[in-house]
Design a protein around this motif. Sequence first.
Motif, PDB file in Angstrom:
ATOM      1  N   PRO A 156       3.270  -4.884  -4.225  1.00  0.00           N
ATOM      2  CA  PRO A 156       3.723  -4.017  -3.129  1.00  0.00           C
ATOM      3  C   PRO A 156       4.229  -2.690  -3.694  1.00  0.00           C
ATOM      4  N   LEU A 157       3.979  -1.604  -2.982  1.00  0.00           N
ATOM      5  CA  LEU A 157       4.383  -0.288  -3.506  1.00  0.00           C
ATOM      6  C   LEU A 157       5.652   0.253  -2.847  1.00  0.00           C
ATOM      7  N   SER A 158       6.166  -0.476  -1.869  1.00  0.00           N
ATOM      8  CA  SER A 158       7.470  -0.101  -1.327  1.00  0.00           C
ATOM      9  C   SER A 158       8.113  -1.360  -0.754  1.00  0.00           C
ATOM     10  N   GLU A 159       9.402  -1.299  -0.482  1.00  0.00           N
ATOM     11  CA  GLU A 159      10.118  -2.503  -0.038  1.00  0.00           C
ATOM     12  C   GLU A 159       9.579  -3.043   1.274  1.00  0.00           C
ATOM     13  N   ARG A 160       9.198  -2.133   2.172  1.00  0.00           N
ATOM     14  CA  ARG A 160       8.755  -2.590   3.499  1.00  0.00           C
ATOM     15  C   ARG A 160       7.229  -2.742   3.570  1.00  0.00           C
ATOM     16  N   ALA A 161       6.575  -2.500   2.427  1.00  0.00           N
ATOM     17  CA  ALA A 161       5.116  -2.413   2.435  1.00  0.00           C
ATOM     18  C   ALA A 161       4.415  -3.603   3.076  1.00  0.00           C
ATOM     19  N   MET A 162       4.945  -4.818   2.850  1.00  0.00           N
ATOM     20  CA  MET A 162       4.158  -5.992   3.191  1.00  0.00           C
ATOM     21  C   MET A 162       4.432  -6.534   4.592  1.00  0.00           C
ATOM     22  N   SER A 163       5.309  -5.885   5.353  1.00  0.00           N
ATOM     23  CA  SER A 163       5.644  -6.486   6.643  1.00  0.00           C
ATOM     24  C   SER A 163       4.416  -6.483   7.564  1.00  0.00           C
ATOM     25  N   GLY A 164       4.115  -7.632   8.112  1.00  0.00           N
ATOM     26  CA  GLY A 164       2.971  -7.780   9.018  1.00  0.00           C
ATOM     27  C   GLY A 164       1.646  -8.014   8.322  1.00  0.00           C
ATOM     28  N   MET A 165       1.652  -8.004   6.991  1.00  0.00           N
ATOM     29  CA  MET A 165       0.362  -8.046   6.278  1.00  0.00           C
ATOM     30  C   MET A 165      -0.194  -9.441   6.042  1.00  0.00           C
ATOM     31  N   LYS A 166       0.418 -10.448   6.589  1.00  0.00           N
ATOM     32  CA  LYS A 166      -0.129 -11.804   6.449  1.00  0.00           C
ATOM     33  C   LYS A 166      -1.547 -11.818   7.020  1.00  0.00           C
ATOM     34  N   GLY A 167      -2.513 -12.211   6.221  1.00  0.00           N
ATOM     35  CA  GLY A 167      -3.879 -12.204   6.739  1.00  0.00           C
ATOM     36  C   GLY A 167      -4.908 -12.334   5.630  1.00  0.00           C
ATOM     37  N   ARG A 168      -6.125 -11.881   5.934  1.00  0.00           N
ATOM     38  CA  ARG A 168      -7.223 -12.027   4.974  1.00  0.00           C
ATOM     39  C   ARG A 168      -7.524 -10.690   4.303  1.00  0.00           C
ATOM     40  N   TYR A 169      -7.706 -10.753   2.991  1.00  0.00           N
ATOM     41  CA  TYR A 169      -7.989  -9.565   2.178  1.00  0.00           C
ATOM     42  C   TYR A 169      -9.505  -9.384   2.113  1.00  0.00           C
TER      43      TYR A 169
END
Length: 214
Positions: A156-169
């Motif tokens: 992650p490139l910032s503290e809040r970066a990953m919020s909501g990102m649960k899913g498929r890459y």
Amino acid sequence: MDIELRREQSSDYSETENVTREAFWNHYSPACSEHYLLHIMRDCPAFVPELDVVAVCDGKIVGNVVYMKSVIRADNGNSYEVLSLGPISVLPEYQRKGIGVRMIEYTRDIARRMGFAAILLCGDPDYYSRQGFLSAETFGIRTEDDMYADALQVCPLSERAMSGMKGRYVEDSIYQIDESVASDFDKHFPPKEIIVGTPSQKRFDEIVVKRRKA
Ligand SMILES: CC(C)(COP(=O)(O)OP(=O)(O)OC[C@H]1O[C@@H](n2cnc3c(N)ncnc32)[C@H](O)[C@@H]1OP(=O)(O)O)[C@@H](O)C(=O)NCCC(=O)NCCS
């Protein structure tokens, strides 16, 4: 050892492709195709030229890292743009001297300033966990075919970066290369011995099977 990091220029292309070939040769599989991948990536719209960086020692290119834009198709219905790291290469005789780490840290800072949320990659967790990467599973991120994979890692490139990102890459389709075209491309390079069953190939075979249903 004095190492300069700078953007790759078009006049560097063939030298850098040779560095990639030397680094990956017989590494994950007998021979390699990453130098062909690099060759075709640079013309792709998702390629990020600002993050195409070479490491130079005494005027010689000894390392390279490149990135593509990819997408996380989140379970909440949104799509998030992220970066895919790779290929990253260091000439064998320059490996384990800190050049890989320097290239990752240098480009990660640029990526952060450019506003990218996260970097993803498939690689050896033993190496990338030391470079600030975490298992993608920690964030609920799966492969495109909806599997948790040990090789899939996120920085992650910032503290809040990953919020909501649960899913498929979902990686750019450029990574699915045509092996027969890659093998023809390799004929432009000097012949090299192809070795089957190296320790690094065995290690890779062990890592790629570590996948679980989500
Ligand atoms: C992977 C690669 C880019 C790393 O670059 P490098 O300059 O050799 O790595 P560094 O010297 O910066 O390594 C930093 C640390 O990682 C360790 N390391 C390096 N390669 C490693 C590997 N394959 N597995 C585990 N640890 C590794 C180093 O020992 C070092 O740890 P230390 O500081 O505790 O000694 C380079 O080895 C390479 O080109 N390998 C072949 C191609 C490849 O595998 N690319 C990555 C594809 S995902």
